[in-house]
Design a protein around this motif. Sequence first.
Motif, PDB file in Angstrom:
ATOM      1  N   ILE A  27       0.802  -1.104  -0.120  1.00 22.36           N
ATOM      2  CA  ILE A  27       0.049   0.200  -0.002  1.00 22.36           C
ATOM      3  C   ILE A  27       0.911   1.251   0.150  1.00 22.36           C
ATOM      4  CG2 ILE A  27      -1.742   1.340   1.458  1.00 22.36           C
ATOM      5  CD1 ILE A  27      -3.064  -1.316   2.082  1.00 22.36           C
ATOM      6  N   LYS A  41      -6.507  -7.289   6.086  1.00 20.14           N
ATOM      7  CA  LYS A  41      -7.502  -8.104   6.168  1.00 20.14           C
ATOM      8  C   LYS A  41      -7.703  -8.985   7.419  1.00 20.14           C
ATOM      9  CE  LYS A  41      -8.689  -8.006   1.206  1.00 20.14           C
ATOM     10  NZ  LYS A  41      -8.817  -8.920  -0.173  1.00 20.14           N
ATOM     11  N   LEU A  83      -9.723  -0.559   5.578  1.00 26.75           N
ATOM     12  CA  LEU A  83     -10.524  -1.467   4.841  1.00 26.75           C
ATOM     13  C   LEU A  83     -11.666  -2.049   5.534  1.00 26.75           C
ATOM     14  CD1 LEU A  83      -7.674  -2.950   2.634  1.00 26.75           C
ATOM     15  CD2 LEU A  83      -9.101  -1.130   2.056  1.00 26.75           C
ATOM     16  N   ASN A 141       0.823  -4.749   3.858  1.00 29.00           N
ATOM     17  CA  ASN A 141       0.116  -5.718   2.552  1.00 29.00           C
ATOM     18  C   ASN A 141      -1.410  -5.511   2.834  1.00 29.00           C
ATOM     19  OD1 ASN A 141      -0.932  -8.166   1.416  1.00 29.00           O
ATOM     20  ND2 ASN A 141       1.028  -8.227   0.714  1.00 29.00           N
ATOM     21  N   VAL A 142      -2.094  -5.324   1.937  1.00 28.29           N
ATOM     22  CA  VAL A 142      -3.650  -5.413   1.607  1.00 28.29           C
ATOM     23  C   VAL A 142      -4.004  -6.608   2.757  1.00 28.29           C
ATOM     24  CG1 VAL A 142      -5.695  -5.547   0.440  1.00 28.29           C
ATOM     25  CG2 VAL A 142      -3.952  -4.013  -0.199  1.00 28.29           C
TER      26      VAL A 142
END
Length: 485
Positions: free
Chosen positions: A3, A33, A13, A28-29
Amino acid sequence: MKISSVGICLFSLFSGSLATPLCTGSLNVESVKMVHKIIQAAYNTNDTSTWDSLAEMTDLYGNRMTGTVQYDRSAEWVLRNAKSHPELVAWGEDVSVDYWQRNEESVELYIPTREPPVVKLNMLGLGLSVGTGPKGVEANVIPVSTFEELEQLGNSTIAGNIVLFNADFISYSDNSKYRRLGAENAQKYGAVGVLVQSITGYSLNTPHTGSMTPSSIPAAAITIEDSKLITRMYNRHKAAKADPKIPNAELFVPPKVNIKMNAQNHLNYTRSPNIIIDLKGSEKPEEIVIISGHLDSWDVGVGAMDDGGGAFCSYDALKLISKLPRRPKRTIRVLMWNNEEYTSKGAKSYFNTHKDELDKHVFAMESDIGNFEPWGMRVMAPQEQVNKLAAYGKLFLSDIGGGNATITTTAPAVDITPLCNYGIPCGSFETLDIYTQKSPILLQGKEGYFRFHHTDADRMEILDPRQLRHNVVAIATWAYLLADE
């Protein structure tokens, strides 16, 4: 995909929430999560597993004094539990430990106007104290509030007497010096024993033990109430000596006590383990993030708060992470330290045993100052890293707590001290005061913890299942973020 790097803004998110920009480090995305999944566990009100498992162990085995069979049985219980989780790797690393054995002990105060004239005081000998022999040590008591006052009174007043350090509670760091160093200082002036007013701001006639620097004279803690009683007796006697004509002067005798302690010190008594539990990293398994608490306790209470809560919250944080569909890149290691309470041999042993891999340690966290409403971490690291952690905390942990990060220039917790001083970034995970909800960086922010610290009252009822669950989630969030950057 990445990101951003430090200074670039990351968007939340979390499902159903507004996209809120906040500057953080490189994430990291998929990391975000996974952290979101961790945080959802905080809202599972049916999950009381951390409280339940700690209660089971403490109910079965009681306190976990280093060197005792109760410590070893508790360690075996933890290892059996960990080995039932195939995704975890668990083992014990033996530490050569001493054993301080309390045995029978008492303090008796003589008040001839009472019937009977001997008053048995609630007391706890201080860890590593010498014993007194079967007859005990009997002498008048001289109260002092500071080491400076002790020095001013000197040998002419102190020699042959027992010193009472009666300083009122300011903070643990301010007051613990009298417990640790009181006997060492008093013996210089000829004292034959030491009493220390328990290190707490609140008492229900409850004595608090703790470790002391070994000395040639015995030392014990007494309650605030009895410390004040002895001080009043001393002051009345002193006033009567100055003016024998004051009312009731003939009744104002000096405070005299008999201390009996059958304490024994056993050096290199046995070998018992630090407990290590790893969740291996997916990409950089040789790099390590530590989350930890100490398993040993004092021999009073059951060590639920100090530090069963910290050890089990760390362990359950690892179990929570292990159930995620994506492992972090680095290894997360739980350490349940041995021997924190008096000589820190567990911490020293880990440092020496793992000296060849210390440069692979990325961060070390310890939870050992209560597990109430989560607050965050005091961090010993460069300011830039602390700022990044503060940004992570604000982004991910604002709702459940535990997201604060503030800098400290000294090692913030006992067991991680060797690692901190080596240069590994480290943090003490801390919570709000159990009663005032004040921040732990304020003097009022830890007073509630010290009401129970090192007492018979350190039982499961101090801890709340919901608060423990939130501690687990906050620690797991920090651990995942640090391990997956």
